[in-house]
Design a protein around this motif. Structure first.
Motif, short mmCIF file in Angstrom:
data_model
loop_
_atom_site.label_atom_id
_atom_site.label_comp_id
_atom_site.label_asym_id
_atom_site.label_seq_id
_atom_site.Cartn_x
_atom_site.Cartn_y
_atom_site.Cartn_z
N THR A 260 0.80 -1.23 0.00
CA THR A 260 0.00 0.00 0.00
C THR A 260 0.83 1.27 0.00
N SER A 261 2.16 1.17 -0.07
CA SER A 261 2.99 2.37 -0.04
C SER A 261 4.31 2.11 -0.76
N ALA A 262 5.08 3.17 -0.94
CA ALA A 262 6.41 3.05 -1.54
C ALA A 262 7.25 4.22 -1.06
N VAL A 263 8.57 4.04 -1.13
CA VAL A 263 9.54 5.07 -0.75
C VAL A 263 10.45 5.33 -1.93
N VAL A 264 10.60 6.60 -2.32
CA VAL A 264 11.51 6.97 -3.40
C VAL A 264 12.68 7.75 -2.81
N GLU A 265 13.89 7.25 -3.05
CA GLU A 265 15.11 7.87 -2.53
C GLU A 265 15.52 9.07 -3.39
N PRO A 266 16.41 9.94 -2.89
CA PRO A 266 16.84 11.10 -3.67
C PRO A 266 17.46 10.74 -5.02
N ASN A 267 18.08 9.55 -5.11
CA ASN A 267 18.67 9.14 -6.39
C ASN A 267 17.69 8.41 -7.30
N GLY A 268 16.42 8.34 -6.89
CA GLY A 268 15.39 7.72 -7.71
C GLY A 268 15.11 6.27 -7.40
N SER A 269 15.89 5.64 -6.51
CA SER A 269 15.64 4.25 -6.14
C SER A 269 14.29 4.13 -5.46
N VAL A 270 13.58 3.05 -5.76
CA VAL A 270 12.24 2.83 -5.22
C VAL A 270 12.26 1.62 -4.30
N ARG A 271 11.83 1.81 -3.07
CA ARG A 271 11.78 0.75 -2.07
C ARG A 271 10.33 0.45 -1.69
N PRO A 272 10.08 -0.76 -1.21
CA PRO A 272 8.74 -1.06 -0.70
C PRO A 272 8.47 -0.42 0.65
N CYS A 273 9.53 -0.11 1.39
CA CYS A 273 9.44 0.57 2.69
C CYS A 273 10.82 1.12 2.99
N PHE A 274 11.01 1.67 4.17
CA PHE A 274 12.30 2.27 4.51
C PHE A 274 13.43 1.25 4.59
N PHE A 275 13.11 0.00 4.92
CA PHE A 275 14.15 -0.94 5.33
C PHE A 275 14.49 -2.02 4.32
N HIS A 276 13.58 -2.34 3.42
CA HIS A 276 13.87 -3.35 2.41
C HIS A 276 14.64 -2.73 1.24
N ALA A 277 15.37 -3.57 0.52
CA ALA A 277 16.20 -3.12 -0.59
C ALA A 277 15.35 -2.58 -1.74
N PRO A 278 15.90 -1.66 -2.54
CA PRO A 278 15.17 -1.14 -3.71
C PRO A 278 14.92 -2.23 -4.74
N PHE A 279 13.83 -2.06 -5.51
CA PHE A 279 13.59 -2.96 -6.62
C PHE A 279 13.42 -2.22 -7.93
N GLY A 280 14.04 -1.07 -8.03
CA GLY A 280 14.02 -0.32 -9.28
C GLY A 280 14.44 1.12 -9.06
N LYS A 281 14.54 1.86 -10.17
CA LYS A 281 14.97 3.24 -10.09
C LYS A 281 14.27 4.04 -11.18
N ILE A 282 13.59 5.11 -10.76
CA ILE A 282 12.93 5.97 -11.74
C ILE A 282 13.97 6.77 -12.50
N GLY A 283 13.61 7.18 -13.69
CA GLY A 283 14.52 7.98 -14.51
C GLY A 283 14.36 7.65 -15.98
N GLY A 284 14.46 8.68 -16.82
CA GLY A 284 14.32 8.46 -18.24
C GLY A 284 12.93 7.98 -18.58
N GLU A 285 12.86 6.82 -19.23
CA GLU A 285 11.58 6.25 -19.62
C GLU A 285 10.96 5.37 -18.54
N THR A 286 11.68 5.17 -17.45
CA THR A 286 11.21 4.27 -16.39
C THR A 286 10.45 5.07 -15.33
#
Length: 372
Positions: A260-286
């Motif tokens: 039900t939520s997501a966390v986006v880091e300053p570098n564009g990395s997307v996490r499911p919450c604060f503590f789990h690892a990212p599973f993607g990165k926004i930018g460009g066409e993504t």
């Protein structure tokens, strides 16, 4: 399983912080990263497509971001609630803009004046917080302000004084959570985690002091009111430290954050919450929608068992789709649709979020698919 909708999006808008907190390494970053204006604008359609209802701007220190207020206006124009989560050092400077462009404010409060300054590593941090809230209230006396305290060695015996400090600051409420000493969130490394653990983790004597403070607060009757946590959730803060000292087992909170939520880091990395690892990165066409509905994110959600996952078991917070950050979940049974919202309808697949007894005696959040 598609994430058609998420309710809460945390944007860590700026990667640098103006505090020097003992429990966090964000301030040690050597380069400045932030979610830029162009990237933010590219994600607006995805944010709407995902049905986001609430955006929390965090960091680093979000008030260091030059384009923060325009971002908030863009979101609010789309009917999305916006919150700024801040250390409080810059509230006075931007009080008029905060009152005009945000829905509410969450400030960090680490204890009474001298303790707050020590933990923040900033001289007069409490004074700046106090004057900032006063200035904000001069623009809007009813503007919602809540405080959040990270419990650690330096303040664990001072929760009663911390609540008094919160009342002095004229905030509307205060919440408590245990310091995280187990994950590499907040720019930490394995080596810095060892140092942080030495500085902020509780000893057995500290734990006894904390438990005594918690029982005083519960006896005063403020839990669930000025103190956001219920007695049960406040005791869970001490329970986390008990487990860290090897006195009990870690128990995962009831949580549906990855759904039900997501966390986006300053570098564009997307996490499911604060503590789990990212599973993607926004930018460009993504975009954000593509990442949250991509194969890695879908596989993560499909296979995640909150009750047994090591990261979840050591988590210091819980989020269940309610209106707090971190949120509480006091419901024993709620209906959550595939998109994370409680709704019904003929033929619609619905997920039941239910507390069930774990084989080891812990409560476990499990999901089941049913047809209405």
């Amino acid at each position: 399983m598609l994430t058609e909708r998420i309710r809460v999006l945390v944007l860590n808008a700026h990667g640098v912080c103006n505090c020097r907190c003992a429990m966090c390494d964000i301030w040690k970053r050597k380069t400045v990263e932030e979610i830029g204006a162009a990237e933010f604008d590219r994600q607006l359609d995805d944010i709407e497509k995902l049905g986001v209802e609430w955006v929390v701007f965090s960091g680093g220190e979000p008030l260091l971001h030059a384009d923060l207020f325009r971002k908030s206006r863009e979101l609010r124009a789309r009917g999305i609630r916006t919150t700024v989560l801040t250390s409080g050092l810059l509230i006075e400077r931007y009080a008029a803009e905060i009152a005009e462009d945000f829905d509410d404010l969450i400030v960090s409060l680490d204890g009474p004046r001298h303790i707050h300054d020590r933990i923040r590593g900033v001289t007069r941090a409490f004074d700046l917080l106090e004057s900032g809230i006063r200035r904000l209230r001069s623009f809007d006396q009813q503007f919602p302000v809540s405080a959040r305290c990270t419990v650690q060695r330096a303040n664990c015996g001072l929760l009663v004084e911390t609540v008094s400090a919160a009342r002095l600051l004229d905030v509307d409420s205060i919440s408590f959570l245990a310091v995280d000493t187990h994950s590499e969130a907040f720019n930490r490394t394995p080596e810095s985690l060892r140092l942080i653990d030495n500085d902020v983790a509780l000893t057995h004597d500290d734990l006894r002091a904390l438990e005594a403070q918690i029982e005083i607060l519960i006896a005063r009757g403020d839990c669930g009111r000025f103190i956001r946590e219920s007695p049960e959730k406040l005791r869970r803060v001490a329970g986390h430290f008990r487990a860290a000292l090897g006195l009990s087992e870690f128990a995962a909170p009831v949580c549906n954050a990855p759904w039900t939520s997501a966390v986006v880091e300053p570098n564009g990395s997307v996490r499911p919450c604060f503590f789990h690892a990212p599973f993607g990165k926004i930018g460009g066409e993504t975009g954000l929608f593509q990442i949250l509905n991509g194969p890695e994110a879908r596989a993560f959600r499909e296979h995640l068992d909150v009750a047994t996952n090591p990261t979840c078991k050591r988590c210091v917070c819980s989020r269940s789709g309610k209106s707090e950050i971190p949120a509480s979940n006091d419901a024993g049974l709620v209906l959550v649709a595939e998109n994370g919202h409680a709704r019904g309808g003929e033929g619609q697949q619905t997920r039941i979020f239910r507390r069930q007894s774990h084989p080891l005696g812990r409560e476990n959040a499990q999901y089941m698919s049913v047809r209405e």
